[in-house]
Design a protein around this motif. Sequence first.
Motif, PDB file in Angstrom:
ATOM      1  N   LYS A 178       0.633  -1.384   0.310  1.00  0.00           N
ATOM      2  CA  LYS A 178       0.411   0.045   0.491  1.00  0.00           C
ATOM      3  C   LYS A 178       1.218   1.402   0.175  1.00  0.00           C
ATOM      4  CE  LYS A 178      -4.198  -1.690   1.802  1.00  0.00           C
ATOM      5  NZ  LYS A 178      -4.733  -2.253   3.558  1.00  0.00           N
ATOM      6  N   ARG A 179       2.208   1.246   0.793  1.00  0.00           N
ATOM      7  CA  ARG A 179       3.233   2.565   0.041  1.00  0.00           C
ATOM      8  C   ARG A 179       3.131   3.112  -1.643  1.00  0.00           C
ATOM      9  NH1 ARG A 179       7.669   0.105   3.970  1.00  0.00           N
ATOM     10  NH2 ARG A 179       6.546  -0.048   5.548  1.00  0.00           N
ATOM     11  N   PHE A 180       3.032   1.781  -2.728  1.00  0.00           N
ATOM     12  CA  PHE A 180       2.732   2.616  -3.725  1.00  0.00           C
ATOM     13  C   PHE A 180       1.927   3.222  -4.224  1.00  0.00           C
ATOM     14  CE2 PHE A 180       5.725  -1.171  -3.151  1.00  0.00           C
ATOM     15  CZ  PHE A 180       6.915  -0.620  -4.038  1.00  0.00           C
ATOM     16  N   LYS A 181       1.719   4.274  -4.397  1.00  0.00           N
ATOM     17  CA  LYS A 181       0.312   5.124  -4.565  1.00  0.00           C
ATOM     18  C   LYS A 181      -0.620   4.358  -6.281  1.00  0.00           C
ATOM     19  CE  LYS A 181      -0.875   9.899  -5.141  1.00  0.00           C
ATOM     20  NZ  LYS A 181      -0.465  11.390  -5.832  1.00  0.00           N
ATOM     21  N   ARG A 182       0.281   4.336  -6.717  1.00  0.00           N
ATOM     22  CA  ARG A 182      -0.627   3.448  -7.656  1.00  0.00           C
ATOM     23  C   ARG A 182      -0.946   2.352  -7.295  1.00  0.00           C
ATOM     24  NH1 ARG A 182       1.512   6.038 -12.665  1.00  0.00           N
ATOM     25  NH2 ARG A 182      -0.483   5.036 -13.879  1.00  0.00           N
ATOM     26  N   ILE A 183      -1.071   2.000  -6.669  1.00  0.00           N
ATOM     27  CA  ILE A 183      -2.082   0.255  -6.279  1.00  0.00           C
ATOM     28  C   ILE A 183      -2.764   0.468  -4.874  1.00  0.00           C
ATOM     29  CG2 ILE A 183      -1.229  -2.057  -4.741  1.00  0.00           C
ATOM     30  CD1 ILE A 183      -0.105  -1.376  -7.686  1.00  0.00           C
ATOM     31  N   ALA A 184      -2.364   1.758  -4.288  1.00  0.00           N
ATOM     32  CA  ALA A 184      -3.601   2.187  -2.972  1.00  0.00           C
ATOM     33  C   ALA A 184      -4.426   2.959  -3.587  1.00  0.00           C
ATOM     34  CB  ALA A 184      -2.571   3.195  -2.099  1.00  0.00           C
ATOM     35  N   LEU A 185      -4.344   3.628  -4.905  1.00  0.00           N
ATOM     36  CA  LEU A 185      -4.944   4.757  -5.060  1.00  0.00           C
ATOM     37  C   LEU A 185      -5.757   3.606  -6.670  1.00  0.00           C
ATOM     38  CD1 LEU A 185      -3.523   8.039  -4.357  1.00  0.00           C
ATOM     39  CD2 LEU A 185      -5.048   7.093  -2.821  1.00  0.00           C
ATOM     40  N   ARG A 186      -5.324   2.732  -6.665  1.00  0.00           N
ATOM     41  CA  ARG A 186      -5.557   1.658  -8.374  1.00  0.00           C
ATOM     42  C   ARG A 186      -6.212   3.159  -9.245  1.00  0.00           C
ATOM     43  NH1 ARG A 186      -9.115  -1.743 -11.259  1.00  0.00           N
ATOM     44  NH2 ARG A 186      -8.866  -1.440 -12.903  1.00  0.00           N
ATOM     45  N   CYS A 187      -4.940   3.847  -9.452  1.00  0.00           N
ATOM     46  CA  CYS A 187      -4.818   4.474 -10.603  1.00  0.00           C
ATOM     47  C   CYS A 187      -5.725   4.653 -11.865  1.00  0.00           C
ATOM     48  CB  CYS A 187      -3.216   5.785 -10.427  1.00  0.00           C
ATOM     49  SG  CYS A 187      -2.772   5.957  -8.964  1.00  0.00           S
ATOM     50  N   GLU A 188      -5.336   3.060 -12.138  1.00  0.00           N
ATOM     51  CA  GLU A 188      -5.240   2.047 -13.299  1.00  0.00           C
ATOM     52  C   GLU A 188      -6.628   2.574 -13.810  1.00  0.00           C
ATOM     53  OE1 GLU A 188      -2.576   2.317 -14.990  1.00  0.00           O
ATOM     54  OE2 GLU A 188      -0.896   2.904 -13.227  1.00  0.00           O
ATOM     55  N   LYS A 189      -7.185   2.656 -14.887  1.00  0.00           N
ATOM     56  CA  LYS A 189      -8.333   2.861 -15.907  1.00  0.00           C
ATOM     57  C   LYS A 189      -8.777   0.597 -15.807  1.00  0.00           C
ATOM     58  CE  LYS A 189     -11.461   4.224 -18.638  1.00  0.00           C
ATOM     59  NZ  LYS A 189     -11.589   5.208 -20.390  1.00  0.00           N
ATOM     60  N   THR A 190      -7.668   0.580 -16.410  1.00  0.00           N
ATOM     61  CA  THR A 190      -8.615  -0.976 -16.630  1.00  0.00           C
ATOM     62  C   THR A 190      -7.516  -2.343 -15.368  1.00  0.00           C
ATOM     63  OG1 THR A 190      -6.399  -1.400 -18.206  1.00  0.00           O
ATOM     64  CG2 THR A 190      -8.764  -0.527 -18.651  1.00  0.00           C
ATOM     65  N   LYS A 191      -8.468  -3.485 -16.088  1.00  0.00           N
ATOM     66  CA  LYS A 191      -7.622  -4.796 -14.708  1.00  0.00           C
ATOM     67  C   LYS A 191      -6.431  -4.505 -15.680  1.00  0.00           C
ATOM     68  CE  LYS A 191      -9.147  -9.226 -13.457  1.00  0.00           C
ATOM     69  NZ  LYS A 191      -9.803 -10.070 -13.466  1.00  0.00           N
ATOM     70  N   ALA A 192      -6.693  -4.922 -16.536  1.00  0.00           N
ATOM     71  CA  ALA A 192      -4.664  -5.075 -17.042  1.00  0.00           C
ATOM     72  C   ALA A 192      -3.845  -4.591 -16.925  1.00  0.00           C
ATOM     73  CB  ALA A 192      -4.802  -5.272 -18.949  1.00  0.00           C
TER      74      ALA A 192
END
Length: 213
Positions: A178-192
């Motif tokens: 969870k320290r990774f911002k892109r993981i904690a905030l789900r910055c990615e639009k698609t599941k892939a």
Amino acid sequence: MADTAGRVRELEFDLETVLATARERDDRCLLRGAGRTEFHRRLRADVRLDGGPGPRLGGRCKGGQQDQALGRSRGGFSTKIHLKTDFSGLPLAFVLTGGEAGDSPQFETLLDLGPDVRPRAAVTDKGYDSKRNRAAARVRGIAPIIPYKANAKKRPVFFPKALYRTRARIEQTFGKLKRFKRIALRCEKTKASFAAFVPLALAFILIKSVHTA
């Protein structure tokens, strides 16, 4: 002035000839709305070569959150990561589901993911408490270390609490993830895209753990 007016008139005739040729060759199929019925209006100098507003190329495909591992739970609109680690807390495999999905249905999936090594025990929290999960673990020769819920009937007297305390290591791995911002905030639009960043973050955790061990 007469000479200038004559040249303008010649340019207008030339433009009409070009537009008429483009219409005969059906060059408008290369533009927006290709393949649809078009309303052929009288060509003018400002003709737009389309029959009205339309979607972009490939825009007929519906988007949305379907099959994108997104769902609404108590914590909001999110994605749930079901993680599998070894006894030391090092990541082995994961599964993505919507935030509203339960943990228990993913138990058998996690057992079959990862390296081809049969663990001796599967330590989980109460979210995986079910007779089916315990039976699935025993069939694979794995001892299920799954605590019973408070309202469960026929709870056994003995429970390996000392072994269950090792579950804190996977919680620590989640804390690092969870320290990774892109993981904690789900910055990615698609599941892939999100499923590509999760193993990258886990790889950083794994490399750091190996070098500091």
